[in-house]
Enzyme design. Structure first.
Site, mmCIF file in Angstrom:
data_model
loop_
_atom_site.group_PDB
_atom_site.id
_atom_site.type_symbol
_atom_site.label_atom_id
_atom_site.label_comp_id
_atom_site.label_asym_id
_atom_site.label_seq_id
_atom_site.Cartn_x
_atom_site.Cartn_y
_atom_site.Cartn_z
ATOM 1 N N GLY A 54 61.845 163.282 6.070
ATOM 2 C CA GLY A 54 62.328 161.937 6.383
ATOM 3 C C GLY A 54 61.731 160.809 5.563
ATOM 4 N N GLU A 74 55.207 157.741 6.648
ATOM 5 C CA GLU A 74 56.153 158.298 7.627
ATOM 6 C C GLU A 74 57.455 157.515 7.616
ATOM 7 O OE1 GLU A 74 57.128 160.467 9.567
ATOM 8 O OE2 GLU A 74 55.540 161.479 10.676
ATOM 9 N N ASP A 75 58.526 158.172 8.046
ATOM 10 C CA ASP A 75 59.804 157.460 8.184
ATOM 11 C C ASP A 75 59.852 156.648 9.468
ATOM 12 O OD1 ASP A 75 59.814 159.756 9.769
ATOM 13 O OD2 ASP A 75 61.787 160.452 9.127
ATOM 14 N N ASP A 118 58.082 157.567 16.716
ATOM 15 C CA ASP A 118 58.913 157.541 17.918
ATOM 16 C C ASP A 118 57.999 157.736 19.134
ATOM 17 O OD1 ASP A 118 61.259 157.642 19.482
ATOM 18 O OD2 ASP A 118 61.556 159.769 19.118
ATOM 19 N N GLY A 149 55.229 159.302 19.042
ATOM 20 C CA GLY A 149 53.873 159.258 18.500
ATOM 21 C C GLY A 149 53.235 160.638 18.367
ATOM 22 N N THR A 174 54.017 163.396 16.699
ATOM 23 C CA THR A 174 53.906 163.960 15.353
ATOM 24 C C THR A 174 52.722 163.353 14.608
ATOM 25 O OG1 THR A 174 56.311 164.234 15.286
ATOM 26 C CG2 THR A 174 55.143 164.406 13.191
ATOM 27 N N ASP A 230 67.568 161.581 9.149
ATOM 28 C CA ASP A 230 68.757 162.414 9.250
ATOM 29 C C ASP A 230 69.179 162.654 10.690
ATOM 30 O OD1 ASP A 230 66.559 164.207 9.945
ATOM 31 O OD2 ASP A 230 68.047 165.797 9.816
ATOM 32 N N ARG A 236 70.777 161.308 5.120
ATOM 33 C CA ARG A 236 69.502 160.904 4.522
ATOM 34 C C ARG A 236 69.702 160.002 3.307
ATOM 35 N NH1 ARG A 236 65.376 163.951 6.727
ATOM 36 N NH2 ARG A 236 65.822 166.117 7.271
#
Ligand code: IMP
Ligand code: MG
Length: 178
Positions: free
Chosen positions: A43, A98-99, A102, A104, A106, A158, A164
């Protein structure tokens, strides 16, 4: 449920302007340091490509992959490391790219894994912050945009590996037959 591309949320020009601003701040903060960008695949690839090229300071880059979604729009609770970093992180100033943050989970998991290799510092730069969705606190040093609780695609993000390549960020909406 099937989905289709929804309304644009952040235009390409807005993203590009913000990326330049972030790169400027990072260039100042990391001048005279040993910057290693850790791009979280897939991402963040497009964000990393634009951000890293806008830096005015020396930087190295490496790539890690975390699995957290598959084809679904709900996160798993335990993200997995599917590709670890290929270079030594010891004594480096790590900037995770990071992309989106959300829940948190990850980024917390990733930080724990990176800290195991004794870097000098670890900071986080994310294009998007879905702050309302946070389940575990994670410090964000550099943030492009805080967005509402909607699923978004484009500029690296994605849905089932689609969208993407879009130069902007858009919402994803349920496909209704009406
Ligand atoms: P977290 O562990 O819940 O913070 O999720 C982080 C990862 O979930 C991100 O790196 C994305 O890959 C994915 N993700 C979260 N929200 C979205 C979204 O709205 N669109 C696309 N991917 C998302
Ligand atoms: Mg990701």
């Amino acid at each position: 449920m099937q989905y289709r591309l929804g309304r644009p949320l952040i235009r390409a020009a807005e993203i590009q302007a913000r990326v330049q601003e972030l790169a400027e701040v990072i260039s100042q903060d990391y001048a005279e340091r040993d910057l290693l960008l850790i791009c979280v695949l897939k991402g963040a690839a497009i964000f990393w490509a634009d951000l890293s090229r806008a830096l005015r300071i020396p930087a190295q880059s490496d790539f890690v992959a975390m699995e957290s979604y598959g084809d679904a729009t709900l996160p798993l609770q335990e993200p997995r490391f599917t590709k670890p970093a290929g270079v030594s992180l010891g004594h480096r100033d790590i900037l995770i790219v990071e992309d989106i943050i959300d829940t948190g989970h990850t980024s917390v998991h990733l930080r724990t894994l990176l800290h195991g290799q004794a870097p000098k510092s670890v900071a986080l730069c994310t294009l998007l912050d879905k702050a309302e969705r946070r389940e575990v606190p994670t410090p964000i040093q550099y943030c492009g945009f805080v967005i509402p609780n909607v699923f978004v695609v484009g500029y690296g993000l994605d849905y089932a590996q689609q969208y993407r390549h879009l130069p902007y960020v858009a919402t994803l909406e349920p496909l209704s037959d009406g």
